[in-house]
Design a protein around this motif. Structure first.
Motif, PDB file in Angstrom:
ATOM      1  N   GLY A  20       0.813  -1.208   0.000  1.00 13.79           N
ATOM      2  CA  GLY A  20       0.000   0.000   0.000  1.00 13.79           C
ATOM      3  C   GLY A  20       0.849   1.262   0.000  1.00 13.79           C
ATOM      4  O   GLY A  20       0.566   2.215  -0.746  1.00 13.79           O
ATOM      5  N   ARG A  21       1.899   1.299   0.817  1.00 15.60           N
ATOM      6  CA  ARG A  21       2.768   2.477   0.872  1.00 15.60           C
ATOM      7  C   ARG A  21       3.457   2.722  -0.471  1.00 15.60           C
ATOM      8  O   ARG A  21       3.538   3.856  -0.948  1.00 15.60           O
ATOM      9  CB  ARG A  21       3.805   2.317   1.982  1.00 15.60           C
ATOM     10  N   VAL A  22       3.941   1.647  -1.081  1.00 14.47           N
ATOM     11  CA  VAL A  22       4.623   1.767  -2.375  1.00 14.47           C
ATOM     12  C   VAL A  22       3.652   2.246  -3.450  1.00 14.47           C
ATOM     13  O   VAL A  22       3.977   3.128  -4.250  1.00 14.47           O
ATOM     14  CB  VAL A  22       5.277   0.414  -2.754  1.00 14.47           C
ATOM     15  N   GLN A  36      11.592   5.321 -13.515  1.00 14.69           N
ATOM     16  CA  GLN A  36      12.861   5.544 -12.824  1.00 14.69           C
ATOM     17  C   GLN A  36      12.659   6.372 -11.556  1.00 14.69           C
ATOM     18  O   GLN A  36      13.202   6.042 -10.502  1.00 14.69           O
ATOM     19  CB  GLN A  36      13.856   6.242 -13.752  1.00 14.69           C
ATOM     20  N   ALA A  37      11.879   7.438 -11.632  1.00 13.99           N
ATOM     21  CA  ALA A  37      11.626   8.273 -10.458  1.00 13.99           C
ATOM     22  C   ALA A  37      10.913   7.475  -9.368  1.00 13.99           C
ATOM     23  O   ALA A  37      11.223   7.607  -8.182  1.00 13.99           O
ATOM     24  CB  ALA A  37      10.800   9.498 -10.846  1.00 13.99           C
ATOM     25  N   TRP A  38       9.958   6.637  -9.772  1.00 13.64           N
ATOM     26  CA  TRP A  38       9.252   5.813  -8.799  1.00 13.64           C
ATOM     27  C   TRP A  38      10.217   4.820  -8.148  1.00 13.64           C
ATOM     28  O   TRP A  38      10.215   4.643  -6.936  1.00 13.64           O
ATOM     29  CB  TRP A  38       8.097   5.085  -9.472  1.00 13.64           C
ATOM     30  N   ALA A  39      11.078   4.189  -8.955  1.00 11.96           N
ATOM     31  CA  ALA A  39      12.038   3.205  -8.427  1.00 11.96           C
ATOM     32  C   ALA A  39      12.987   3.856  -7.422  1.00 11.96           C
ATOM     33  O   ALA A  39      13.350   3.240  -6.415  1.00 11.96           O
ATOM     34  CB  ALA A  39      12.816   2.569  -9.574  1.00 11.96           C
ATOM     35  N   GLU A  40      13.390   5.094  -7.679  1.00 13.08           N
ATOM     36  CA  GLU A  40      14.275   5.800  -6.749  1.00 13.08           C
ATOM     37  C   GLU A  40      13.582   6.047  -5.412  1.00 13.08           C
ATOM     38  O   GLU A  40      14.221   6.007  -4.366  1.00 13.08           O
ATOM     39  CB  GLU A  40      14.731   7.126  -7.358  1.00 13.08           C
ATOM     40  N   ARG A  41      12.283   6.293  -5.429  1.00 11.10           N
ATOM     41  CA  ARG A  41      11.538   6.553  -4.186  1.00 11.10           C
ATOM     42  C   ARG A  41      11.306   5.291  -3.366  1.00 11.10           C
ATOM     43  O   ARG A  41      11.071   5.369  -2.173  1.00 11.10           O
ATOM     44  CB  ARG A  41      10.188   7.201  -4.489  1.00 11.10           C
ATOM     45  N   VAL A  42      11.325   4.139  -4.005  1.00 11.43           N
ATOM     46  CA  VAL A  42      11.022   2.890  -3.295  1.00 11.43           C
ATOM     47  C   VAL A  42      12.231   1.965  -3.230  1.00 11.43           C
ATOM     48  O   VAL A  42      12.083   0.755  -3.180  1.00 11.43           O
ATOM     49  CB  VAL A  42       9.817   2.156  -3.930  1.00 11.43           C
ATOM     50  N   GLN A  43      13.420   2.527  -3.174  1.00  9.99           N
ATOM     51  CA  GLN A  43      14.639   1.720  -3.159  1.00  9.99           C
ATOM     52  C   GLN A  43      14.654   0.708  -2.025  1.00  9.99           C
ATOM     53  O   GLN A  43      15.169  -0.389  -2.178  1.00  9.99           O
ATOM     54  CB  GLN A  43      15.875   2.617  -3.032  1.00  9.99           C
TER      55      GLN A  43
END
Length: 198
Positions: A20-22, A36-43
């Motif tokens: 849910g958070r992701v 890419q921006a999303w992947a950086e936020r959910v590393q």
């Protein structure tokens, strides 16, 4: 971007789990994030975007998508109307206040909002007793065949605040308007938080 199913998965609980958070991060800005921006936020997450796409919670977009630009009050009645087969709907707080309505007179909207608050208390009480079955959606029927509900109540939480979407007739939840509604609520909360800091 989240799909309507993804929005329901992301915002169904007051305390979202990791998934849910992701998923909620996809509605955190004024425009859709690129992969890419999303992947950086959910590393820190072990979740993979491909798995979320395969689950039907996320969809790839061919072009950038801008979030709702109108004030929530200006577009709320139009968005919630498209989620009801009868174009009659109410958005209520979990405390029982009517936040928006369309096709429903004020007295009925207030009664439905109060019913949503009662159901919030009922579901919380059942969770405390160990039954999670009362924590999701509820529909009320007047026909014995249970084919089409008179009213459906859909709970969701945005940034810790509880809401109920109350829909007359067939609930049309597999609709991009659901994504727009939650994105608009999320943006309105972000704008308020920014202005409240002054």
């Amino acid at each position: 971007m989240l799909t309507p199913t993804g929005v329901l998965r992301a915002f169904l609980h007051a305390q979202p789990d990791e998934v849910g958070r992701v998923l909620q991060l996809l509605l955190a800005g004024e425009r859709a994030l690129d992969a890419q921006a999303w992947a950086e936020r959910v590393q820190s997450s072990s979740l993979d975007i491909s798995a979320l796409v395969e689950s039907g919670w996320v969809q790839r977009l061919t072009r950038p998508l801008q979030g709702p630009e109108a004030r929530l009050d200006d577009f709320l009645q139009h968005v919630i109307a498209s989620l009801s087969g009868e174009r009659r709907a109410v958005l209520a707080s979990d405390g029982g206040f009517c936040l928006g309505r369309t096709g429903v007179d004020p007295d009925e909207a207030d009664a439905l909002s109060a019913a949503a608050a009662d159901y919030s208390e009922f579901s919380a009480r059942q969770r405390r007793r160990g039954w999670a079955g009362a924590s999701a959606f509820v529909s009320f029927h007047s026909d014995v065949e249970f084919l089409l509900p008179d009213w459906s109540f859909v709970p969701f939480w945005v940034d810790g605040a509880g809401y109920w979407l109350i829909l007359a007739g067939e609930p049309l939840l597999n609709n991009p308007a659901l994504v727009e509604l939650l994105w608009g609520i999320k943006q309105a909360g972000s704008r308020f938080a920014v202005h409240a800091g002054f």
